[in-house]
Motif scaffolding. Structure first.
Motif, PDB file in Angstrom:
ATOM      1  N   GLU A   1       0.833  -1.209   0.000  1.00 55.64           N
ATOM      2  CA  GLU A   1       0.000   0.000   0.000  1.00 55.64           C
ATOM      3  C   GLU A   1       0.868   1.259   0.000  1.00 55.64           C
ATOM      4  OE1 GLU A   1      -4.089  -1.114   2.314  1.00 55.64           O
ATOM      5  OE2 GLU A   1      -2.284  -0.852   3.528  1.00 55.64           O
ATOM      6  N   ALA A   2       1.977   1.218   0.734  1.00 58.01           N
ATOM      7  CA  ALA A   2       2.880   2.368   0.776  1.00 58.01           C
ATOM      8  C   ALA A   2       3.448   2.649  -0.606  1.00 58.01           C
ATOM      9  CB  ALA A   2       4.002   2.124   1.781  1.00 58.01           C
ATOM     10  N   ILE A   3       3.844   1.602  -1.298  1.00 57.20           N
ATOM     11  CA  ILE A   3       4.366   1.760  -2.662  1.00 57.20           C
ATOM     12  C   ILE A   3       3.277   2.305  -3.582  1.00 57.20           C
ATOM     13  CG2 ILE A   3       5.216   0.501  -4.682  1.00 57.20           C
ATOM     14  CD1 ILE A   3       6.679  -1.354  -2.643  1.00 57.20           C
ATOM     15  N   GLU A   4       2.074   1.759  -3.456  1.00 55.12           N
ATOM     16  CA  GLU A   4       0.950   2.222  -4.274  1.00 55.12           C
ATOM     17  C   GLU A   4       0.658   3.694  -3.997  1.00 55.12           C
ATOM     18  OE1 GLU A   4      -3.820   1.289  -4.965  1.00 55.12           O
ATOM     19  OE2 GLU A   4      -2.696   0.131  -3.485  1.00 55.12           O
ATOM     20  N   TYR A   5       0.662   4.084  -2.732  1.00 51.48           N
ATOM     21  CA  TYR A   5       0.352   5.455  -2.336  1.00 51.48           C
ATOM     22  C   TYR A   5       1.403   6.428  -2.866  1.00 51.48           C
ATOM     23  CZ  TYR A   5      -0.730   9.459   0.669  1.00 51.48           C
ATOM     24  OH  TYR A   5      -1.047  10.702   1.133  1.00 51.48           O
ATOM     25  N   VAL A   6       2.671   6.119  -2.655  1.00 53.25           N
ATOM     26  CA  VAL A   6       3.746   7.008  -3.105  1.00 53.25           C
ATOM     27  C   VAL A   6       3.759   7.102  -4.622  1.00 53.25           C
ATOM     28  CG1 VAL A   6       6.255   7.319  -3.180  1.00 53.25           C
ATOM     29  CG2 VAL A   6       5.138   6.680  -1.041  1.00 53.25           C
ATOM     30  N   SER A   7       3.589   5.982  -5.292  1.00 49.31           N
ATOM     31  CA  SER A   7       3.552   5.994  -6.762  1.00 49.31           C
ATOM     32  C   SER A   7       2.383   6.839  -7.262  1.00 49.31           C
ATOM     33  CB  SER A   7       3.436   4.571  -7.310  1.00 49.31           C
ATOM     34  OG  SER A   7       4.562   3.811  -6.946  1.00 49.31           O
TER      35      SER A   7
ATOM     36  N   LEU B   1       0.940   9.309  -5.647  1.00 46.71           N
ATOM     37  CA  LEU B   1       1.229  10.714  -5.368  1.00 46.71           C
ATOM     38  C   LEU B   1       2.138  11.301  -6.441  1.00 46.71           C
ATOM     39  CD1 LEU B   1       1.801  10.856  -1.502  1.00 46.71           C
ATOM     40  CD2 LEU B   1      -0.141  11.746  -2.792  1.00 46.71           C
ATOM     41  N   LEU B   2       3.112  10.529  -6.877  1.00 46.76           N
ATOM     42  CA  LEU B   2       4.018  11.001  -7.923  1.00 46.76           C
ATOM     43  C   LEU B   2       3.279  11.203  -9.240  1.00 46.76           C
ATOM     44  CD1 LEU B   2       7.156   8.821  -7.130  1.00 46.76           C
ATOM     45  CD2 LEU B   2       6.865  11.271  -6.732  1.00 46.76           C
TER      46      LEU B   2
ATOM     47  N   ALA C   1      -3.839   9.934  -6.063  1.00 47.54           N
ATOM     48  CA  ALA C   1      -3.824   8.865  -5.058  1.00 47.54           C
ATOM     49  C   ALA C   1      -5.242   8.344  -4.837  1.00 47.54           C
ATOM     50  CB  ALA C   1      -3.255   9.381  -3.750  1.00 47.54           C
TER      51      ALA C   1
ATOM     52  N   ALA D   1      -4.015   8.023   5.207  1.00 46.79           N
ATOM     53  CA  ALA D   1      -2.907   8.952   5.436  1.00 46.79           C
ATOM     54  C   ALA D   1      -3.390  10.202   6.158  1.00 46.79           C
ATOM     55  CB  ALA D   1      -2.251   9.317   4.110  1.00 46.79           C
TER      56      ALA D   1
END
Length: 58
Positions: free
Chosen positions: A6-12, A14-15, A19, A27
């Protein structure tokens, strides 16, 4: 708060600028401080009425 995937999905996301709402909700819950209920009190009278020395009727 997030699982690693989920962290990877969220950061990706956001980039990329979009999101998922479910991750944003998690978050936001974790990162935004809750409002102090004492500071959230609203008054019934406006400040102008109080400063003018008028008292509410009733």
């Amino acid at each position: 708060m997030f699982a690693p995937a989920e962290a990877i999905e969220y950061v990706s996301a956001l980039l990329d600028g979009d999101a998922p709402a479910r991750l944003v909700a998690v978050a936001t819950k974790e990162l935004v401080e809750p409002l102090n209920p004492v500071l959230a009190v609203k008054t019934i009278l406006s400040g102008a009425v109080i400063r003018a020395g008028q008292r509410p009727e009733g």
